[in-house]
Write a protein that holds these residues in place. Structure first.
Motif, PDB file in Angstrom:
ATOM      1  N   PHE A 140       6.954   7.732  -5.002  1.00  0.00           N
ATOM      2  CA  PHE A 140       6.399   6.995  -3.865  1.00  0.00           C
ATOM      3  C   PHE A 140       5.752   5.689  -4.320  1.00  0.00           C
ATOM      4  O   PHE A 140       4.991   5.672  -5.298  1.00  0.00           O
ATOM      5  CB  PHE A 140       5.317   7.826  -3.166  1.00  0.00           C
TER       6      PHE A 140
ATOM      7  N   PHE B  69       3.267   3.282  -2.327  1.00  0.00           N
ATOM      8  CA  PHE B  69       2.560   3.194  -1.052  1.00  0.00           C
ATOM      9  C   PHE B  69       2.179   1.757  -0.724  1.00  0.00           C
ATOM     10  O   PHE B  69       2.013   0.921  -1.621  1.00  0.00           O
ATOM     11  CB  PHE B  69       1.292   4.054  -1.097  1.00  0.00           C
ATOM     12  N   GLN B  70       1.966   1.551   0.576  1.00  0.00           N
ATOM     13  CA  GLN B  70       1.593   0.212   1.031  1.00  0.00           C
ATOM     14  C   GLN B  70       0.294  -0.260   0.375  1.00  0.00           C
ATOM     15  O   GLN B  70       0.198  -1.380  -0.084  1.00  0.00           O
ATOM     16  CB  GLN B  70       1.449   0.214   2.555  1.00  0.00           C
ATOM     17  N   GLN B  71      -0.705   0.642   0.354  1.00  0.00           N
ATOM     18  CA  GLN B  71      -1.996   0.275  -0.250  1.00  0.00           C
ATOM     19  C   GLN B  71      -2.006   0.535  -1.759  1.00  0.00           C
ATOM     20  O   GLN B  71      -3.061   0.517  -2.373  1.00  0.00           O
ATOM     21  CB  GLN B  71      -3.127   1.084   0.402  1.00  0.00           C
TER      22      GLN B  71
ATOM     23  N   GLN C  14      -2.497   2.761  -3.556  1.00  0.00           N
ATOM     24  CA  GLN C  14      -3.168   4.049  -3.817  1.00  0.00           C
ATOM     25  C   GLN C  14      -3.386   4.297  -5.312  1.00  0.00           C
ATOM     26  O   GLN C  14      -3.156   5.396  -5.820  1.00  0.00           O
ATOM     27  CB  GLN C  14      -2.359   5.206  -3.215  1.00  0.00           C
TER      28      GLN C  14
ATOM     29  N   LEU D 135      -5.924   4.927  -8.323  1.00  0.00           N
ATOM     30  CA  LEU D 135      -7.285   5.462  -8.414  1.00  0.00           C
ATOM     31  C   LEU D 135      -8.109   4.483  -9.247  1.00  0.00           C
ATOM     32  O   LEU D 135      -7.772   4.216 -10.406  1.00  0.00           O
ATOM     33  CB  LEU D 135      -7.282   6.849  -9.045  1.00  0.00           C
ATOM     34  N   PRO D 136      -9.165   3.935  -8.652  1.00  0.00           N
ATOM     35  CA  PRO D 136      -9.871   2.826  -9.299  1.00  0.00           C
ATOM     36  C   PRO D 136     -10.597   3.221 -10.585  1.00  0.00           C
ATOM     37  O   PRO D 136     -10.906   2.368 -11.400  1.00  0.00           O
ATOM     38  CB  PRO D 136     -10.879   2.398  -8.230  1.00  0.00           C
TER      39      PRO D 136
ATOM     40  N   ARG E 131     -16.426   9.979 -12.033  1.00  0.00           N
ATOM     41  CA  ARG E 131     -16.337   9.051 -10.905  1.00  0.00           C
ATOM     42  C   ARG E 131     -17.518   9.257  -9.947  1.00  0.00           C
ATOM     43  O   ARG E 131     -18.056   8.315  -9.403  1.00  0.00           O
ATOM     44  CB  ARG E 131     -15.007   9.302 -10.193  1.00  0.00           C
TER      45      ARG E 131
ATOM     46  N   LEU F 293      -2.760  11.934  -2.005  1.00  0.00           N
ATOM     47  CA  LEU F 293      -1.915  11.273  -3.003  1.00  0.00           C
ATOM     48  C   LEU F 293      -1.376  12.290  -3.999  1.00  0.00           C
ATOM     49  O   LEU F 293      -0.188  12.293  -4.337  1.00  0.00           O
ATOM     50  CB  LEU F 293      -2.726  10.197  -3.733  1.00  0.00           C
TER      51      LEU F 293
ATOM     52  N   LEU G  17      -0.413   9.025   3.512  1.00  0.00           N
ATOM     53  CA  LEU G  17       0.397   7.949   4.080  1.00  0.00           C
ATOM     54  C   LEU G  17      -0.287   7.332   5.301  1.00  0.00           C
ATOM     55  O   LEU G  17      -0.233   6.128   5.511  1.00  0.00           O
ATOM     56  CB  LEU G  17       1.779   8.477   4.466  1.00  0.00           C
TER      57      LEU G  17
ATOM     58  N   LEU H 204      -2.601   4.482   4.819  1.00  0.00           N
ATOM     59  CA  LEU H 204      -2.107   3.170   4.390  1.00  0.00           C
ATOM     60  C   LEU H 204      -2.423   2.089   5.409  1.00  0.00           C
ATOM     61  O   LEU H 204      -2.467   2.352   6.578  1.00  0.00           O
ATOM     62  CB  LEU H 204      -0.593   3.237   4.180  1.00  0.00           C
TER      63      LEU H 204
END
Lengths: 239, 409
Positions: free
Chosen positions: A87, A89-91, A93, A95-96, B13, B316, B406, B409
């Protein structure tokens, strides 16, 4: 390779039903780079999630190499996603809190491989998408185009036959968008099947085949595939 | 990158939130460790003191059929006992397996004597042992000479024998129960004639509501001489420390070495001890349950919050092909690390608190707080609470619809 047979996806079937997809028929052959094109709300993301084995259709079936994916158990569907799909993805995704290398390694987290082999493969993939030397950068330390490359690398690391890209240029500037589309094109040339949904007409110029969608209906369906007349496809441009 | 790497990265995190969770768990564990240690020490202390405070085992001659009551204890009849028990018979008690549990052994000869034309009970006792057994005794005047020396019969009988034979321990001196003294109009310093023997009243016991108020206490040897029953006894009271062995076991061991005596546990003493210890234990259990419940709820709410915060991330993972079990392992992996750390920190903090309290709480000084079983229980308990509290959040995370990712997004 992938075949959708009369797929309908209806949201809120008990109240006021909304057909996000209606009797969609589609065949995507191995090695294709297809673009599903339509305006916002046309059902293209729903179509992608159905093909991504994450959104079971209300009616119809999806066959992959002759196997009805949605007749499999939920866990087998997860296995299908892991082994068969990548995949983007648009964003993106990403993981920061993970480095570029770790984000790519996420795609291999459940793979039965030695740790060292996973790392080696992830490094190779990052090199392949042009990020050699930036493995230890966090997403926040990378440019938009580089982040997109990491996302493509993550989709690619498990060597899936099919790459699904949801509006891969949606939030990117034009230069970065071009970089990602070019990368997808290169992957397709290397043998990966690519299925992209987009509302960006420019993005479709990179695909070999365009599948318009409107109000949940594939306009031309499986038998009337619109051949791309764009010069980018026909040898005058990028390809 | 493996699943536990994702767990560890996830913890880093959300470091602040997870540190708070760790602190909560550690506080709960520290509270429990401190509470359990103190309660256990108090239990031990209370049991020890109760065992020391009065008899919990009595021995009478085996063949006594008729009974009289002495000190609330049913004993063989003083006047009519037909079995014979000698002081020397007690010597083997010093060699039983749990001899160290015998705190005080107080033999006596109880007999009826004529005193100013009335019959009274005379108890021949070894005063040092009797005084140690009956720590509630208060005397006006004094105890007989040598009465406050170290107990002798406790050591197994042979020293008592030697001392009795040497004629020490305040011979010809007597102590009166308060009511008897009042009825006879006697006070410390007065003289008394018993069966032709002149006795000096050296002390009068303060009234304590027991049969002791009506008894004439003299040295055991003197009582044996007056009753013409040399070396003989007809009642032995034992204070046994039963914190680490049941009183019934002591009764069995003593019975084996003393076949001529009938050894019985004083039920009310045993019951009272058990009830007191039970109450302390119950208190600790209730507080522990509340603390554990609160700890579990904190874990539950924190992990639920974390799952809600990470639903896109979990989506995800699902999109990447993670099975539900993989998601559960990631969440429970985080809980495992936090719980383990919370257990270790909490146990160490609890031990620290106990060490700080040790100088101020006497009971803590009596037992060693360094108990590996407690450490293991603290760690195990924290793991159970942490994992149990995280189970529902983990299941909820695993059940998240992957399409959520999804939609984000």
């Amino acid at each position: 390779m992938i075949e959708l047979c009369d797929v309908t996806k209806t949201y809120n079937p008990q109240g006021a039903p909304v057909h996000a997809l209606y009797q969609a028929n589609l065949r995507v052959n191995e090695g294709e780079f297809a673009a599903i094109v339509g305006p916002s709300g046309s059902g293209k993301s729903t179509l992608l999630s159905v093909i991504g084995a994450m959104n079971p259709p209300t009616q119809g079936s999806m066959l992959v190499d002759g196997i009805d994916v949605y007749s499999l158990s939920v866990e087998k569907q997860a296995d299908f996603r892991h082994e068969y799909l990548g995949f983007v993805f648009q964003q993106l995704q990403l993981l920061p809190y993970l480095t570029a290398l770790e984000n790519v390694l996420l795609g291999l987290a459940i793979a039965r491989m030695r740790r060292a082999d996973k790392v080696q493969r992830a490094r190779e993939v990052l090199a392949r998408v042009g990020l050699a030397g930036k493995e230890d950068r966090l997403p926040g330390e990378l440019s938009g185009g580089e982040q997109g490359r990491v996302a493509v690398g993550r989709a690619l690391v498990n060597e899936p036959p099919l790459i699904l890209a949801d509006e891969p240029t949606g939030n990117l500037d034009s230069n970065t968008g071009v970089q990602i589309l070019t990368l997808l094109q290169e992957l397709n040339a290397a043998g990966h099947t690519v299925l992209m949904v987009t509302h960006d007409a420019q993005a479709t110029t990179y695909a070999q085949r365009i599948i318009p969608i409107l109000d949940g209906r594939l306009v031309d369906g499986d038998h009337d595939i619109t051949k791309n007349e764009n010069p980018a496809i026909n040898g005058n441009g990028k390809r | 990158m493996r699943l536990y790497d994702i767990s560890l990265k996830g913890l880093r995190r959300r470091l602040g939130r997870m540190l708070l969770l760790l602190l909560s768990l550690a506080t709960a564990v520290a509270t429990l460790v401190t509470l359990v240690t103190i309660t256990r020490s108090m239990n031990h202390s209370v049991a020890h003191r109760m065992d020391e405070f009065g008899a919990n085992i009595v021995i009478v001659p085996q063949a006594s059929d008729l009974a009289v009551s002495y000190g609330g204890i049913t004993v063989g009849s003083a006047a009519y006992d037909v079995g014979v028990l000698m002081l020397a018979d007690l010597e083997p008690i010093g060699s039983i397996r749990n001899a160290r549990n015998v705190s005080v052994l107080a033999p006596k000869l109880v007999s009826a004597v004529s005193l100013e034309s009335r019959e009274v009970l005379m108890a021949g006792v070894i005063f040092p042992d009797e005084i140690r057994l009956k720590q509630w005794w208060q005397v006006h005047g004094a105890y007989p000479v040598g009465a406050t020396d170290a107990p002798v019969a406790t050591l197994g009988g042979h020293r008592a024998m030697a001392q009795m034979e040497a004629g020490v321990s305040g011979a010809d001196q007597a102590v009166l129960g308060s009511r008897l003294a009042h009825e006879l109009g006697l006070a410390p310093g007065d003289m008394l004639v018993v069966e032709g023997r002149n006795l000096q009243i050296v002390g009068v016991l303060e009234e304590n509501g027991s049969q002791d108020d009506q008894i004439l206490f003299v040295d055991l040897t003197l009582a044996q001489q007056i009753a013409h029953r040399p070396g003989e006894i007809n009642l032995v009271e034992i204070a046994a420390l039963c914190s680490d062995c049941p009183v019934e076991e002591l009764v069995r061991q003593i019975s084996e070495v003393l076949p001529q005596g009938r050894v019985t546990a004083v039920r009310q003493a045993v019951t009272l001890r058990a009830e007191t210890v039970d109450q302390l234990t119950r208190f600790a259990v209730v507080v522990s349950a509340v603390v554990t419940l609160i700890g579990g709820l904190i874990v539950l709410t924190t992990m639920l919050g974390a799952v809600t915060e990470r639903r896109h991330e979990i989506g995800l993972f699902r999109a990447l092909g993670f099975r539900r079990a993989h998601i559960e392992r990631v969440i429970l992996g985080e809980a495992l690390v936090i719980s383990l750390a919370g257990g270790i920190v909490g146990w160490a903090a609890g031990m620290g608190v106990v060490a700080l309290l040790r100088p101020t709480i006497d009971e803590l000084a009596m037992t060693s707080p360094w108990d590996p079983a407690l450490a293991l229980a603290a760690l195990g308990g924290t793991l159970v609470v942490g994992l149990a509290g995280s189970l529902y959040p983990a299941l909820r995370a695993a059940a998240l619809d992957p399409v959520t990712a999804l939609r984000a997004l």
